[in-house]
Design a protein around this motif. Structure first.
Motif: not given
Length: 124
Positions: A1-14
């Motif tokens: 079984v493999q779970l792969v996250e994506s979509g992270g990154g840097s963002v400003q508050p709000g």
């Protein structure tokens, strides 16, 4: 079984980010899994963010994210999501998705399968 996250990154508050967790594997029935998001900030223990219980899709959120984060799942795509809005500095962490065959839980030891994590950084 493999779970792969994506979509992270840097963002400003709000700001907003949407994390995805794609599940795959032989004999792995995604729709029969309860799914959860956890996070771990530097120097801190891993903590529960939210979960969705299999079949009945009952949602549970930690108070720190309630009203800002939204969990959802697409069983046809074997994908689990975390929509994060109104992000704060304290949301900075590595975010992990996890799966369990039983009901959802806030305890990380309950979960059998884990992704590798995706970094979310909130900074100005």
């Amino acid at each position: 079984v493999q779970l792969v996250e994506s979509g992270g990154g840097s963002v400003q508050p709000g700001g907003s980010l949407r994390l995805s967790c794609a599940a795959s594997g032989p004999s792995f029935s995604f729709s029969e899994q309860s799914m959860a998001w956890f996070r771990q900030a530097p120097g801190k223990e891993r903590e529960f963010v939210g979960s969705i219980t299999r079949i009945i899709d009952r949602l549970d959120y930690d108070d720190s994210v309630k009203g800002r984060f939204t969990i959802s799942r697409d069983n046809a795509q074997n994908t689990f999501y975390l929509q994060m809005d109104s992000l704060k500095f304290e949301d900075t962490a590595i975010y992990y998705c996890a799966a369990a065959r039983g009901a959802a839980s806030r305890r990380d030891r309950w979960y059998e399968y884990w992704g590798q994590g995706t970094q979310v950084t909130v900074s100005s």
